[in-house]
Design an enzyme around this catalytic site. Structure first.
Site, PDB file in Angstrom:
ATOM      1  N   ASP A 116      36.501  27.033  11.852  1.00 27.62           N
ATOM      2  CA  ASP A 116      37.918  26.880  12.815  1.00 27.62           C
ATOM      3  C   ASP A 116      38.421  28.613  13.076  1.00 27.62           C
ATOM      4  O   ASP A 116      39.578  28.760  12.114  1.00 27.62           O
ATOM      5  CB  ASP A 116      39.159  26.182  13.397  1.00 27.62           C
ATOM      6  CG  ASP A 116      40.286  26.313  14.505  1.00 27.62           C
ATOM      7  OD1 ASP A 116      40.168  27.218  14.711  1.00 27.62           O
ATOM      8  OD2 ASP A 116      40.636  25.217  14.447  1.00 27.62           O
ATOM      9  N   LYS A 127      45.376  30.768  22.360  1.00 28.12           N
ATOM     10  CA  LYS A 127      46.713  30.740  20.884  1.00 28.12           C
ATOM     11  C   LYS A 127      46.485  32.706  21.048  1.00 28.12           C
ATOM     12  O   LYS A 127      46.959  33.392  22.354  1.00 28.12           O
ATOM     13  CB  LYS A 127      46.377  30.654  19.460  1.00 28.12           C
ATOM     14  CG  LYS A 127      45.769  28.751  19.037  1.00 28.12           C
ATOM     15  CD  LYS A 127      47.152  28.304  20.376  1.00 28.12           C
ATOM     16  CE  LYS A 127      47.760  26.963  19.776  1.00 28.12           C
ATOM     17  NZ  LYS A 127      46.147  26.432  19.503  1.00 28.12           N
TER      18      LYS A 127
HETATM   19  O1  P1T Z   1      45.971  22.978  21.530  1.00 29.54           O
HETATM   20  P1  P1T Z   1      44.841  23.383  22.460  1.00 29.54           P
HETATM   21  O2  P1T Z   1      44.379  24.636  22.602  1.00 29.54           O
HETATM   22  O3  P1T Z   1      43.613  22.079  22.475  1.00 29.54           O
HETATM   23  O4  P1T Z   1      43.306  24.177  20.603  1.00 29.54           O
HETATM   24  C1  P1T Z   1      44.070  22.753  19.264  1.00 29.54           C
HETATM   25  C2  P1T Z   1      43.664  23.695  18.173  1.00 29.54           C
HETATM   26  C3  P1T Z   1      42.423  23.785  16.950  1.00 29.54           C
HETATM   27  N1  P1T Z   1      42.676  24.744  16.186  1.00 29.54           N
HETATM   28  C4  P1T Z   1      43.654  24.997  15.512  1.00 29.54           C
HETATM   29  C5  P1T Z   1      44.253  25.614  13.998  1.00 29.54           C
HETATM   30  C6  P1T Z   1      44.820  25.274  16.481  1.00 29.54           C
HETATM   31  O5  P1T Z   1      46.404  25.646  15.540  1.00 29.54           O
HETATM   32  C7  P1T Z   1      45.200  24.086  17.419  1.00 29.54           C
HETATM   33  C8  P1T Z   1      46.644  23.968  17.956  1.00 29.54           C
HETATM   34  N2  P1T Z   1      47.772  24.081  17.516  1.00 29.54           N
HETATM   35  C9  P1T Z   1      48.735  24.029  17.767  1.00 29.54           C
HETATM   36  C10 P1T Z   1      49.284  23.632  19.126  1.00 29.54           C
HETATM   37  C11 P1T Z   1      50.135  24.926  17.007  1.00 29.54           C
HETATM   38  O6  P1T Z   1      51.010  24.608  16.968  1.00 29.54           O
HETATM   39  O7  P1T Z   1      49.818  24.021  15.822  1.00 29.54           O
END
Ligand code: P1T
Length: 379
Positions: free
Chosen positions: A170, A195
């Site tokens: 990831d 992000k």
């Molecule tokens: O929120 P989404 O697009 O479904 O992504 C999930 C996700 C996957 N991997 C990592 C490392 C992440 O940080 C996240 C989502 N994280 C947040 C919403 C947060 O505030 O940490």
């Protein structure tokens, strides 16, 4: 092509019919066929969409991958990778990871007979001991959310591949500008495009990038069968965001450095977690594996209990208290009760996600203003 050129050009051509420089938003659910089965490569937008395809090609190029696949969220992308496993298979993952990934592995897939182990992936002995003949996937986050551990992707891949175990990284916190895990041996890379890659906190989306044709074929089958695909408007927004990814991440990293150093010298701060600090326990590895250290960091407030930490995290003026990260604007979060609340408290305490931990996503504002905001809040 170098990174700053790829973000603007890779996989993107002026529109054939009009010459439009920007990829059009193909806002259509379906496509005309001349006779059944005779079409221009597009049948139905869950399966294929030209705006999404442009984004998938661009993303693949950024990760030095052959294939890219987009999803309606980062979690949908992660979910799709678990579909490669069978009941009885096992996942080995890190004990510091996004709470939503933990929730998916533990809360959804255990009931389908897929067991997950959460360990310290820096401890190679612990990794060797967690692997058995059922292990089919090693799930790495690096740097991790929220404690910014950095793991040795190359070393973990060597161990995994001796046993035919897939490795997925990831890469959300690092972005492909700072690190390209496929070049270090990983089989799959996953991103929450929500992000840094989208970069403007206006879209929720995810992606997988990979090289292997047969895995791509399976994932494309699951993508179409399960249907968590993004719409073309959102793909356009991410394409637009990507064009400045390198510039934004440079600035996030510069600002991250200033703030990490400021916090590290502040009397009310117990410790700061940012891989660019020379006393970060994985600093040497981070220097080798990453181009810079990014804008994500976390810190513990000395002697603060839950209420004192709540008071503090709610008082920032420029750092908005909110979930998510990686946008141009700075955000602050309280992992224990927000992004990582789905991890049981005893596990959070054991892994260091304490009640006095605050996470910052340092934006690209003028850093003097950000430092002033932190200084005022801490005082
Ligand atoms: O929120 P989404 O697009 O479904 O992504 C999930 C996700 C996957 N991997 C990592 C490392 C992440 O940080 C996240 C989502 N994280 C947040 C919403 C947060 O505030 O940490």
């Amino acid at each position: 092509m170098k990174f700053g050129t790829k973000v603007i050009h890779a996989g993107l051509e002026p529109d054939e019919s009009t010459g439009a420089i920007m990829t059009p938003i193909y806002q259509t659910s379906t496509y005309a066929q001349r006779v059944p089965g005779e079409h221009k490569g597009y049948e139905y937008s869950r399966t294929q969409n030209p705006t999404r395809h442009a984004l998938e090609k661009n993303l693949a190029s950024l990760e030095n991958a052959k294939h890219g696949l987009c999803y309606s969220s980062g979690m949908a992308a992660i979910d799709s990778i678990v579909h490669l496993l069978e009941p009885g298979d096992e996942i080995v993952s890190t004990n510091d990871l996004y709470g939503g990934s933990f929730r998916l592995f533990r809360g959804v897939y255990e009931k389908f007979g897929i067991k997950s182990h959460f360990i310290n992936l820096s401890d190679i002995d612990a990794l060797q001991q967690s692997i058995n003949e059922k292990t089919k996937l090693i799930w790495i986050e690096t740097p991790t959310n929220p404690l910014l551990h950095v793991f040795d992707i190359q070393k973990i891949c060597e161990i995994a591949h001796q046993k035919n175990i897939l490795v997925c990284v990831d890469n959300t916190f690092a972005t492909p500008y700072l690190q390209t895990p496929l070049d270090l041996g990983a089989d799959l890379v996953v991103h929450s495009l929500t992000k840094f890659i989208g970069g403007h906190s206006d879209v929720v989306m995810g992606a997988i990038m990979l090289n292997d044709d047969s895995l791509q074929e399976k994932l494309a089958f699951y993508q179409n069968s399960c249907g968590a695909t993004p719409g073309p408007q959102d793909c356009f927004l991410v394409l637009r965001g990507i064009k400045t990814l390198h510039l934004r991440v440079q600035r996030h990293s510069e600002n991250g450095k200033t703030i990490a150093e400021y916090l590290a010298n502040h009397p009310k701060v117990e410790n700061v977690f940012w891989p660019g600090l020379t006393d970060h326990k994985n600093h040497e590895l981070a220097k080798k594996q990453m181009k810079d250290f990014g804008g994500m960091l976390s810190f513990r407030v000395k002697g603060a209990d839950l209420q004192a930490t709540f008071d503090l995290v709610s008082k920032f003026k420029l750092f908005t208290l909110a979930e998510s990260l990686g946008g141009v604007e700075s955000l602050a979060g309280h992992p224990a009760t927000m992004t990582h609340a789905s991890i049981p408290k005893e596990m959070r305490d054991a892994y260091g996600i304490s009640d006095n931990l605050i996470r910052l996503s340092v934006g690209i504002e003028d850093v003097e203003d950000l430092v002033e905001d932190i200084a005022n809040t801490l005082s």
